[in-house]
Enzyme design. Structure first.
Site, PDB file in Angstrom:
ATOM      1  N   ASP A  10      52.969  45.549  46.090  1.00 37.94           N
ATOM      2  CA  ASP A  10      53.730  46.642  46.651  1.00 37.94           C
ATOM      3  C   ASP A  10      54.535  47.248  45.494  1.00 37.94           C
ATOM      4  OD1 ASP A  10      55.333  48.188  48.555  1.00 37.94           O
ATOM      5  OD2 ASP A  10      56.931  46.775  48.001  1.00 37.94           O
ATOM      6  N   ASP A  12      57.837  49.764  45.732  1.00 38.32           N
ATOM      7  CA  ASP A  12      59.294  49.833  45.880  1.00 38.32           C
ATOM      8  C   ASP A  12      59.863  48.503  46.374  1.00 38.32           C
ATOM      9  OD1 ASP A  12      61.612  51.246  45.530  1.00 38.32           O
ATOM     10  OD2 ASP A  12      60.923  52.962  46.729  1.00 38.32           O
ATOM     11  N   LYS A 182      50.330  49.877  55.368  1.00 33.82           N
ATOM     12  CA  LYS A 182      50.753  48.533  55.746  1.00 33.82           C
ATOM     13  C   LYS A 182      51.681  48.621  56.957  1.00 33.82           C
ATOM     14  CE  LYS A 182      52.249  48.435  51.518  1.00 33.82           C
ATOM     15  NZ  LYS A 182      52.947  48.095  50.269  1.00 33.82           N
ATOM     16  N   ASP A 207      57.955  42.749  49.026  1.00 38.41           N
ATOM     17  CA  ASP A 207      59.346  42.422  49.379  1.00 38.41           C
ATOM     18  C   ASP A 207      59.621  42.568  50.871  1.00 38.41           C
ATOM     19  OD1 ASP A 207      59.072  45.361  48.907  1.00 38.41           O
ATOM     20  OD2 ASP A 207      61.125  45.350  49.670  1.00 38.41           O
TER      21      ASP A 207
HETATM   22 MG    MG Z   1      58.506  47.424  49.191  1.00 36.29          MG
END
Ligand code: MG
Length: 253
Positions: A10, A12, A182, A207
């Site tokens: 991922d 960010d 996602k 995250d």
């Molecule tokens: Mg993220």
């Protein structure tokens, strides 16, 4: 830890936060590059083109070819060309999404007898566009949304996200939409199909439990949660289905 053939990150909260790189992730990616291990970046962000995401990565000292960057717009286009060969597509969305579809040689139409209706966020969406999409779906088109986000935060409060419009069209057209972003597993399926990996070869690193980790779990590959973004380790430990690994950051690998 097991070594994988394909590391899917991922962006960010995992690789960078805003304009700042997450040092431990940047070092880990440099290590993969030195060892010649494959890596991919998968992001629900469909407003940025792969070239813009590439320059965001370059700013934090990661050189990556655009072919390794999967936004929800690009992945939607690839998914359609993999699963709906020669489909005629009716699209609501940004120029970026339309370009991604054209790039995959997908034929676009305003016609109401399309094979697929694709919806991404379109800030000029109006009644007629939504009405046409609902009719195309009732005429038999498959409904595909780039992402499911019902709303997103802004300085004014929450604003309607793409999912709000897709749900509207789905309700009127009486269909279940396919979402590409996602936590849907489609982004990992597209990478697997394109490069021919086995699921055991792949790992998803993210995250956000509710998008990233669930995407990996639904796809059926191993997952690594990093405590550098949205979901804290404490929150993850309360979830019923656990990621394969829970790390503070990627220096632990
Ligand atoms: Mg993220």
């Amino acid at each position: 830890m097991k070594r994988y053939k394909a590391y899917c990150f991922d962006l960010d909260g995992t690789v960078y936060r805003g304009n700042e790189g997450i040092e431990t992730a940047v070092r880990f990616i440099h290590r993969l590059q030195e060892e010649g291990v494959e890596y991919y970046f998968i992001t629900n962000n469909s407003s940025k083109t792969p070239t813009q995401l590439q320059s965001a990565l370059a700013k934090i000292n990661i050189e990556a070819p655009t072919s390794r960057i999967y936004s929800s717009a690009i992945t939607t286009a690839k998914y359609i060309s993999q699963h709906y060969k020669n489909a005629i597509v009716h699209v609501i969305g940004s120029d970026g999404l339309k370009e991604a579809l054209v790039e995959e040689n997908i034929a676009l139409t305003d016609d109401l007898n399309a094979d697929v209706v694709v919806m991404g966020i379109d800030q000029t969406v109006d009644y007629m566009k939504l009405a046409k999409a609902t009719v195309a779906v009732q005429n038999g088109a498959t409904l595909i949304g780039t992402n499911k986000d019902i709303k997103f935060p802004s300085e004014f409060g929450f604003l309607p996200g793409n999912g709000s419009f897709v749900e509207l069209v789905a309700n009127v057209g009486n269909t279940d939409p396919i979402y590409v972003g996602k936590p849907s597993p489609v982004m990992l399926e597209v990478i697997q199909e394109e490069y021919g990996y086995d699921k055991e070869d792949m790992v998803l690193i993210g995250d956000n439990y509710d998008t990233d980790i669930l995407c990996g779990i639904q796809f059926g590959c191993d997952t690594i949660h990093v405590n550098t973004g949205v979901t804290s380790t404490e929150q993850v430990l309360k979830k019923e289905i656990q990621p394969t690994y829970c790390l503070e950051d990627l220096s632990e690998i």
